[in-house]
Design a protein around this motif. Sequence first.
Motif, mmCIF file in Angstrom:
data_model
loop_
_atom_site.group_PDB
_atom_site.id
_atom_site.type_symbol
_atom_site.label_atom_id
_atom_site.label_comp_id
_atom_site.label_asym_id
_atom_site.label_seq_id
_atom_site.Cartn_x
_atom_site.Cartn_y
_atom_site.Cartn_z
ATOM 1 N N ASN A 99 12.852 7.218 38.726
ATOM 2 C CA ASN A 99 14.431 7.395 39.216
ATOM 3 C C ASN A 99 15.354 6.437 38.482
ATOM 4 O O ASN A 99 14.836 5.305 38.412
ATOM 5 C CB ASN A 99 14.444 7.267 40.692
ATOM 6 N N ALA A 100 16.389 6.977 37.997
ATOM 7 C CA ALA A 100 17.501 5.927 37.625
ATOM 8 C C ALA A 100 17.013 5.113 36.384
ATOM 9 O O ALA A 100 17.255 4.192 36.216
ATOM 10 C CB ALA A 100 18.220 5.391 38.707
ATOM 11 N N GLY A 101 16.163 5.749 35.705
ATOM 12 C CA GLY A 101 15.567 5.086 34.246
ATOM 13 C C GLY A 101 14.343 4.042 34.713
ATOM 14 O O GLY A 101 13.778 3.287 33.891
ATOM 15 N N PHE A 102 14.050 4.012 35.959
ATOM 16 C CA PHE A 102 12.660 3.278 36.404
ATOM 17 C C PHE A 102 11.564 4.172 36.798
ATOM 18 O O PHE A 102 11.831 4.871 37.480
ATOM 19 C CB PHE A 102 13.056 2.215 37.487
ATOM 20 N N SER A 103 10.326 3.469 36.311
ATOM 21 C CA SER A 103 9.228 4.093 36.901
ATOM 22 C C SER A 103 8.511 3.403 37.740
ATOM 23 O O SER A 103 8.144 2.037 37.423
ATOM 24 C CB SER A 103 8.374 4.561 35.496
ATOM 25 N N TYR A 104 7.840 3.781 38.956
ATOM 26 C CA TYR A 104 7.239 3.078 39.869
ATOM 27 C C TYR A 104 5.607 3.645 39.935
ATOM 28 O O TYR A 104 5.769 4.951 40.109
ATOM 29 C CB TYR A 104 7.947 3.219 41.123
ATOM 30 N N TRP A 105 4.744 2.794 40.246
ATOM 31 C CA TRP A 105 3.515 3.191 40.307
ATOM 32 C C TRP A 105 2.836 2.807 41.795
ATOM 33 O O TRP A 105 2.933 1.828 42.001
ATOM 34 C CB TRP A 105 2.426 2.625 39.280
ATOM 35 N N GLY A 106 1.960 3.652 42.042
ATOM 36 C CA GLY A 106 1.075 2.997 43.332
ATOM 37 C C GLY A 106 -0.172 2.556 42.892
ATOM 38 O O GLY A 106 -0.463 2.490 41.277
ATOM 39 N N GLN A 107 -1.170 2.148 43.610
ATOM 40 C CA GLN A 107 -2.331 1.349 43.038
ATOM 41 C C GLN A 107 -3.633 2.432 42.833
ATOM 42 O O GLN A 107 -4.318 1.744 42.274
ATOM 43 C CB GLN A 107 -2.950 0.355 44.324
#
Length: 115
Positions: A99-107
């Motif tokens: 989202n909005a140029g950012f990537s987020y990850w779970g464990q």
Amino acid sequence: QVQLVESGGGLVQAGGSLRLSCAASERIFSVNSMNWYRQAPGKQREWVASIARSDTTNYSDSAKGRFTISRDNAKNTVYLQMTSLKPEDTAVYYCNVYNAGFSYWGQGTQVTVSS
């Protein structure tokens, strides 16, 4: 920052099914995309499935026809329904939000498919 927690992994026999869940700390209604990736032992992480803000879904060739990605915006949760599981599906499965140029990850959550 978006926090993601995967669950639902486990040990199943070939041909079985599992449903993975990914709970997000923020509303997911308007994010660009949510994705599932997996990483098998000794292998690179690979993309499995995605669902866009438009609800358009896409799948890897391996996942197509067997896996279904979906989301529940009210619960801020994305799912991966996996059927007809094969031993080669064994991997740690990771939830991803872009989202909005950012990537987020779970464990990650472990999926093991026995022969």
